[in-house]
Design a protein around this motif. Structure first.
Motif, short mmCIF file in Angstrom:
data_model
loop_
_atom_site.label_atom_id
_atom_site.label_comp_id
_atom_site.label_asym_id
_atom_site.label_seq_id
_atom_site.Cartn_x
_atom_site.Cartn_y
_atom_site.Cartn_z
N PRO A 1 0.79 -1.24 0.00
CA PRO A 1 0.00 0.00 0.00
C PRO A 1 0.82 1.29 0.00
O PRO A 1 0.50 2.22 -0.73
CB PRO A 1 -0.83 -0.13 1.28
CG PRO A 1 -1.01 -1.60 1.45
CD PRO A 1 0.29 -2.21 0.99
N LEU A 2 1.88 1.35 0.81
CA LEU A 2 2.64 2.58 0.92
C LEU A 2 3.33 2.96 -0.39
O LEU A 2 3.63 4.12 -0.63
CB LEU A 2 3.69 2.43 2.03
CG LEU A 2 4.26 3.73 2.62
CD1 LEU A 2 3.15 4.61 3.18
CD2 LEU A 2 5.28 3.41 3.71
N ILE B 1 -4.05 2.25 -8.59
CA ILE B 1 -4.38 0.91 -8.09
C ILE B 1 -5.48 1.01 -7.04
O ILE B 1 -6.45 0.25 -7.06
CB ILE B 1 -3.14 0.23 -7.47
CG1 ILE B 1 -2.05 0.06 -8.53
CG2 ILE B 1 -3.51 -1.13 -6.88
CD1 ILE B 1 -0.77 -0.57 -8.00
N ILE B 2 -5.34 1.99 -6.15
CA ILE B 2 -6.31 2.14 -5.06
C ILE B 2 -7.55 2.89 -5.53
O ILE B 2 -8.68 2.52 -5.21
CB ILE B 2 -5.65 2.88 -3.88
CG1 ILE B 2 -4.50 2.03 -3.30
CG2 ILE B 2 -6.67 3.19 -2.79
CD1 ILE B 2 -3.69 2.73 -2.24
N THR C 1 -2.60 4.19 9.29
CA THR C 1 -3.65 3.25 8.91
C THR C 1 -3.86 3.30 7.40
O THR C 1 -3.49 4.27 6.73
CB THR C 1 -4.99 3.61 9.59
OG1 THR C 1 -5.44 4.89 9.10
CG2 THR C 1 -4.82 3.65 11.10
N PHE C 2 -4.47 2.24 6.87
CA PHE C 2 -4.76 2.21 5.44
C PHE C 2 -5.76 3.29 5.07
O PHE C 2 -5.68 3.89 3.99
CB PHE C 2 -5.30 0.83 5.04
CG PHE C 2 -5.50 0.69 3.55
CD1 PHE C 2 -4.42 0.40 2.72
CD2 PHE C 2 -6.75 0.86 2.98
CE1 PHE C 2 -4.60 0.28 1.35
CE2 PHE C 2 -6.93 0.75 1.61
CZ PHE C 2 -5.85 0.44 0.80
N LYS C 3 -6.69 3.58 5.96
CA LYS C 3 -7.70 4.62 5.70
C LYS C 3 -7.02 5.99 5.56
O LYS C 3 -7.36 6.77 4.66
CB LYS C 3 -8.72 4.65 6.84
CG LYS C 3 -9.85 5.66 6.64
CD LYS C 3 -10.69 5.31 5.42
CE LYS C 3 -11.85 6.29 5.26
NZ LYS C 3 -12.62 6.02 4.02
N LYS D 1 -5.01 10.37 1.89
CA LYS D 1 -3.91 11.16 1.35
C LYS D 1 -3.76 10.96 -0.15
O LYS D 1 -3.48 11.90 -0.90
CB LYS D 1 -2.60 10.80 2.06
CG LYS D 1 -2.53 11.28 3.51
CD LYS D 1 -1.20 10.90 4.14
CE LYS D 1 -1.12 11.39 5.58
NZ LYS D 1 0.16 10.98 6.21
N ILE D 2 -3.96 9.73 -0.59
CA ILE D 2 -3.84 9.44 -2.01
C ILE D 2 -4.98 10.09 -2.80
O ILE D 2 -4.78 10.61 -3.90
CB ILE D 2 -3.81 7.91 -2.24
CG1 ILE D 2 -2.47 7.35 -1.71
CG2 ILE D 2 -3.96 7.58 -3.72
CD1 ILE D 2 -2.35 5.86 -1.79
N TRP D 3 -6.19 10.08 -2.23
CA TRP D 3 -7.35 10.68 -2.91
C TRP D 3 -7.24 12.19 -2.96
O TRP D 3 -7.84 12.85 -3.84
CB TRP D 3 -8.63 10.28 -2.19
CG TRP D 3 -9.19 8.96 -2.64
CD1 TRP D 3 -9.09 7.76 -2.00
CD2 TRP D 3 -9.94 8.72 -3.83
NE1 TRP D 3 -9.73 6.78 -2.71
CE2 TRP D 3 -10.26 7.34 -3.84
CE3 TRP D 3 -10.36 9.51 -4.90
CZ2 TRP D 3 -10.99 6.75 -4.88
CZ3 TRP D 3 -11.10 8.92 -5.93
CH2 TRP D 3 -11.40 7.55 -5.91
#
Length: 490
Positions: free
Chosen positions: A188-189, A195-196, A228-230, A235-237
Motif C-alpha cells: 500500500p505505501l 491501483i487504489i 492506517t490504510f484509511k 492522502k492518495i485521494w
C-alpha cells in the motif's frame, strides 16, 4: 501479503515447522520469513562452498494465488540475467518444500540501509537510482512490470560500496502495450494511486513506486506515510500535488524527477523513456563495465587535440572524460586498479589546468616610462580626440579604457562586460558613419578589441570547466559516510 527475499532480514514471525533440509547444502542462519516461506543463508557442501540464500516455500501453505505468484517468480528469474537483478541459481523440491536457491546479498535490503542512515545524500541516491534504472530498462526489454517495487525488495550485495539487486518477482507480470490489470498488487505505501483509486492500472505503477523510493531515500519517509490504510487512502485521494519537504536542499534535476514521477494521474506521469533519459538519472555516466573504456576513448581524443594545439577542445574532452573515469573508479573492485585509475585521472586533470594557464589572456604591455607619446603614436588618445564631439562614442572609449585596465588586473568577467558594451556602440556607429579617418580607426581598433574579448570569453569558458581531481575526495567522503554510524561516530 509480506513475502521474504534472498538476503533480506525480517522481523516477521517464522512459520512453525521443522527446519528444512536440502541435500548438498548446509543451512546456517535464518534471514527472514513470511506467510508461506522462510529464507535461510546456506553454503554448498562441495566445491568452493558457495554462499547462497535459499527460499524455502512450504507447499501446504500455498493457496491458488500464492502458487501462481511463486510460479511466476520462478519463470521470470530463470530467464533474467542482469547485474542489478537477484540471480536464481536453481530450484528444487521435496515432499514438504519448494526451494529457490538464489544469490546471497550480504548487505540486507534498502529499507534497513535507509533506516540505519536516516537519509541518504543525493550523490549516493543517484548511484543507487542508476542501478535501479538499469534493471528496469532491462525488464522493459522483456515487457515485464515488477508491480511491487519497494526498499524491502531491493537488496544490497554488501554494506560498503554495494551493488543493488531487485528481488521478489512474485507480483510481476508480462505486460504489453495496452494491457491493464485489475487485481490489487503490491504494498500500500508504495502503490500507485490508480491501483487504489481506479482499480485499473498498467506498468506505469513502477514509475510511481520509484518516485516513492527516491523520496524515502532523501527524506527518511514515504510521501504518504500513514498509520492506517484509511489515512493512506485519504492522502492518495487528495488532489494536492506531492511537495518536497520545506528546508531540504535538493538539486533542480532531482526535484524535477521526483515531482514528475509522483503524479497521481498516470497520463501526466513521466514516461519510461523520459525517465531513462532524465538528466538526474544520467545513465550515460552510470558505473558499469563500459565506464573505463568510454573514459579512455574520450581522453585519447583529448590528447590528440592537445598535441595539435587545439587547447580549448582538449580541455573540454579532459573534463568530459572525468564523467566516465569517476564511475569507472566506483565500479572497479580491485583497490590497486582503483589507485592506478585515480593516478591517471590526476595526470589528465593537471594537464587540463596547465592548458588553462596557457590560454590565459596576456596582460597589455606597460606604458613607456618617461616618454610622452604623440597622438599618432597612441591610437586610443587619437580616438579620444576624434570622438570628443560625440557623447555616445566618448562613453564607449571610456568603457574600453576601463576594460583594458580590468583585463590587466585579471578582472576578466568585468573586462568582458565592458568590451562588449563598448563594441555594441562602435558597431552601431560603423554602420551609420560616412567614410573617413575616424571610421577607419574605429574599425581597426574594434577588430583588436573583438579579438581580446574572444580570448577572455574562451578563457572564462574553460575556467568554468571542472578539472579538479575529485575522485579520491569523493571516495573518502563515501567511506566516512558509510562507516560513521556503523562505528558509532557522531
Amino acid at each position: 501479503m509480506s513475502r521474504p527475499t534472498s538476503g533480506r532480514p525480517s522481523t516477521a514471525k517464522s512459520v512453525a515447522v521443522i527446519v528444512p533440509k536440502l541435500s548438498g547444502f548446509v543451512f546456517t542462519e535464518k534471514l527472514g520469513s513470511g506467510t508461506y516461506a522462510v529464507v535461510y543463508k546456506a553454503y554448498r557442501k562441495s566445491g568452493s562452498r558457495q554462499v547462497v540464500a535459499i527460499k524455502c516455500v512450504l507447499k501446504s501453505s500455498l493457496n491458488k494465488a500464492s502458487t501462481e505468484n511463486l510460479l511466476t517468480e520462478i519463470e521470470l528469474l530463470k530467464k533474467l540475467n542482469h547485474e542489478n537483478i537477484v540471480r536464481l541459481e536453481d530450484f528444487q523440491w521435496d515432499d514438504q518444500y519448494i526451494y529457490l536457491i538464489m544469490e546471497y546479498c550480504s548487505g540486507g535490503d534498502l529499507s534497513n540501509f535507509i533506516r540505519s542512515k536516516r537519509t541518504l545524500p543525493e550523490n549516493i541516491l543517484k548511484r543507487f537510482l542508476q542501478q535501479i534504472a538499469k534493471a528496469m530498462r532491462y525488464l522493459r526489454e522483456f515487457n515485464i512490470a515488477h508491480m511491487d517495487l519497494k526498499p524491502q525488495n531491493i537488496l544490497l550485495t554488501s554494506e560498503y560500496n554495494p551493488t543493488l539487486k531487485i528481488a521478489d518477482f512474485g507480483f510481476s507480470k508480462h505486460l504489453f502495450k495496452g494491457d491493464e490489470l485489475h487485481a490489487m498488487r503490491g504494498s500500500p505505501l508504495y502503490m500507485a494511486p490508480e491501483i487504489i483509486c481506479k482499480g485499473t492500472y498498467d506498468s506505469r505503477v513502477d514509475l510511481w513506486s520509484i518516485g516513492v523510493i527516491i523520496y524515502e531515500c532523501l527524506f527518511g519517509r514515504a510521501p504518504f506515510a500513514s498509520r492506517t490504510f484509511k489515512e493512506l487512502e485519504n492522502k492518495i485521494w487528495d488532489s494536492k500535488p506531492v511537495e518536497i519537504p520545506y528546508g531540504v536542499n535538493v538539486s533542480e534535476n532531482c526535484r524535477d524527477l521526483i515531482l514528475r514521477l509522483l503524479r497521481r494521474d498516470p497520463d501526466e506521469r513521466i514516461t519510461f523513456d523520459e525517465f531513462f533519459n532524465h538528466p538526474f538519472v544520467d545513465l550515460e555516466h552510470c558505473a558499469s563495465n563500459e565506464s573505463l573504456s568510454k573514459a579512455v576513448n574520450i581522453v585519447a581524443n583529448a590528447v590528440k587535440k592537445d598535441q595539435n594545439g587545439e587547447y580549448k577542445e582538449a580541455i573540454k574532452l579532459y573534463c568530459d572524460s572525468l564523467g566516465h573515469f569517476m564511475p569507472a573508479i566506483h565500479y572497479e573492485k580491485d583497490e590497486r586498479k582503483k589507485e592506478a585509475i585515480r593516478a591517471k585521472v590526476k595526470d589528465y586533470m593537471n594537464r587540463a589546468e596547465e592548458l588553462k594557464k596557457l590560454m590565459k589572456p596576456k596582460r597589455p604591455p606597460p606604458p613607456v616610462n618617461g616618454v610622452k607619446r604623440t597622438i599618432s603614436e597612441d591610437p586610443m588618445e587619437e580616438l579620444t580626440e576624434l570622438c570628443k564631439d560625440n557623447e555616445e562614442l566618448t562613453a564607449a572609449v571610456t568603457l574600453i579604457g576601463a576594460a583594458d585596465t580590468e583585463n590587466s588586473q585579471e578582472n576578466y568577467e568585468q573586462a568582458l562586460k565592458h568590451y562588449e558594451l563598448a563594441l555594441s556602440t562602435f558597431i552601431k556607429f560603423l554602420k551609420e558613419e560616412k567614410p573617413g579617418h575616424r571610421k577607419d580607426l574605429i574599425g581597426k581598433l574594434s577588430r583588436s578589441w573583438m579579438d581580446e574579448a574572444e580570448k577572455i570569453k574562451m578563457f572564462l569558458d574553460v575556467q568554468n570547466l571542472q578539472t579538479e581531481d575529485t575522485s579520491a575526495k569523493e571516495e573518502e567522503n563515501e567511506k566516512k559516510y558509510l562507516y560513521t554510524e556503523k562505528c558509532g561516530i557522531q
